[in-house]
Design a protein around this motif. Sequence first.
Motif, mmCIF file in Angstrom:
data_model
loop_
_atom_site.group_PDB
_atom_site.id
_atom_site.type_symbol
_atom_site.label_atom_id
_atom_site.label_comp_id
_atom_site.label_asym_id
_atom_site.label_seq_id
_atom_site.Cartn_x
_atom_site.Cartn_y
_atom_site.Cartn_z
ATOM 1 N N TYR A 169 48.432 54.369 38.220
ATOM 2 C CA TYR A 169 48.943 53.087 37.734
ATOM 3 C C TYR A 169 48.446 51.913 38.571
ATOM 4 C CZ TYR A 169 52.223 54.502 34.056
ATOM 5 O OH TYR A 169 52.773 54.947 32.886
ATOM 6 N N PHE A 173 46.273 48.919 36.787
ATOM 7 C CA PHE A 173 46.803 47.579 36.533
ATOM 8 C C PHE A 173 46.082 46.510 37.350
ATOM 9 C CE2 PHE A 173 50.489 50.100 35.006
ATOM 10 C CZ PHE A 173 50.450 49.642 33.698
ATOM 11 N N TYR A 174 45.546 46.862 38.498
ATOM 12 C CA TYR A 174 44.709 45.906 39.223
ATOM 13 C C TYR A 174 43.418 45.636 38.451
ATOM 14 C CZ TYR A 174 47.136 44.929 43.594
ATOM 15 O OH TYR A 174 48.017 44.452 44.537
ATOM 16 N N LEU A 176 43.078 45.913 35.201
ATOM 17 C CA LEU A 176 43.460 45.110 34.039
ATOM 18 C C LEU A 176 43.669 43.649 34.426
ATOM 19 C CD1 LEU A 176 45.990 47.426 32.133
ATOM 20 C CD2 LEU A 176 43.594 46.971 31.594
ATOM 21 N N PHE A 177 44.281 43.422 35.580
ATOM 22 C CA PHE A 177 44.536 42.050 36.016
ATOM 23 C C PHE A 177 43.228 41.305 36.275
ATOM 24 C CE2 PHE A 177 45.248 39.146 39.689
ATOM 25 C CZ PHE A 177 45.943 38.165 38.993
ATOM 26 N N PHE A 227 46.227 42.203 28.797
ATOM 27 C CA PHE A 227 46.026 42.814 30.118
ATOM 28 C C PHE A 227 46.859 42.106 31.184
ATOM 29 C CE2 PHE A 227 41.461 44.362 28.971
ATOM 30 C CZ PHE A 227 42.022 45.330 28.152
ATOM 31 N N SER A 231 49.934 43.810 33.286
ATOM 32 C CA SER A 231 49.708 44.103 34.708
ATOM 33 C C SER A 231 50.639 43.356 35.649
ATOM 34 C CB SER A 231 48.252 43.788 35.077
ATOM 35 O OG SER A 231 47.938 42.428 34.824
ATOM 36 N N ARG A 234 53.720 44.946 37.168
ATOM 37 C CA ARG A 234 53.462 46.192 37.895
ATOM 38 C C ARG A 234 52.618 45.989 39.146
ATOM 39 N NH1 ARG A 234 54.016 46.533 32.666
ATOM 40 N NH2 ARG A 234 55.424 48.137 31.843
#
Length: 371
Positions: A169, A173-174, A176-177, A227, A231, A234
């Motif tokens: 995760y 999510f990094y 995606l960010f 995105f 993100s 999280r």
Amino acid sequence: MHIHAGDFVLLGDNLGSALFRRWFRLYLPIIVTTLGIVLLWHVFGISANLHPQRTLGAELWVWYNEFKSFTWILNSSPPVWFTYNPHTWTIPLEFKGSLVVYVTLTALSRCTRAARLCCEIALIFYFIWIVDGLYFALFAGGLLLCDLDLLAAKDELPTWMTRHLKPHYSIIFYVLFITSLYLGGVPSYSRELADLRSSPGWQILSYLKPDAAFDYKWFYQFWAAVFLVASVPRISWLKNFFETRFCQYLGRISYMFYLVHGPIMSTLGDRLYAAVGMQRTNHAIVVPHWIGRFPIPSIGPLGLELNFLLPHLILLPFTLWIGEVLTVLVDDPCVRLAAWLRKLTMPAAVTEGPILQQFEVRDDAVVISED
């Protein structure tokens, strides 16, 4: 929430309440603020970025005719620009997007978890690749994210997500960010795909643009918004930042800030820009006596020139202040009025459950509010 709990009666009550209140919540503040713009000229003589009519009565008639066309969301013609505040062009789309959310929730309420998620993904695909519905894809994307968040809170996500993705995760999510920041900066100075293709760093990405999309920027900004919204909650330091009091304050006044920033820029902003030397062609007609009053040198990099930045020391706090004042005096009462009107139509014995979370578009992103 009610879908997951199987409480379909309460779901129907909340959807009905949300739909009833939606028009009032979106359009009543626009009525108040645009009538204020009319009065600025005809009562106080302060010009904004419009061509006023000769009399107040004539202006109100023009305003009425524009407003009724502006609020008719089922027209088949191109979007109607509301002369008295052109930035409100997004509001009819937001109303339509809300209808997409309400109808989708109703249609999928009794589906299985897997079927519901598949249908939500299919709807996003339809809006992006089959028809030119990228505005509505934002709402469908927000709906999917909300569904996944509620499932995650109950530890009911699909097995493949928890088994294969959960261990990664943080990295996911990094990525995606960072990707959202890049895609959100899509060059959009024209709608020609050739211009995007010639922009550094966008040649390969330009081939991803679906044929159905007329304005390519919305395709990339859709993914940027999804995105980013996925993100931020999280990534702990980002979440902490957006939970600060200042960010919460911006969220509270965001709608009125959105409605007043354009009129302020075309009244106070035009005068300040003309005074410091950031002159536009219409300044000679609208505010000729303000031109060059306090000249400031145009030094600094493009977009950060001194005579561009200094006026914002006045414009930004003033716009925030007006946004806060009108939130208290206009927006909050409009929300309460919509709720009161809904209550007025209900039988005395009927009580509605908690207000359904509603999805809204702000500057090309999907956010959730509880108005």
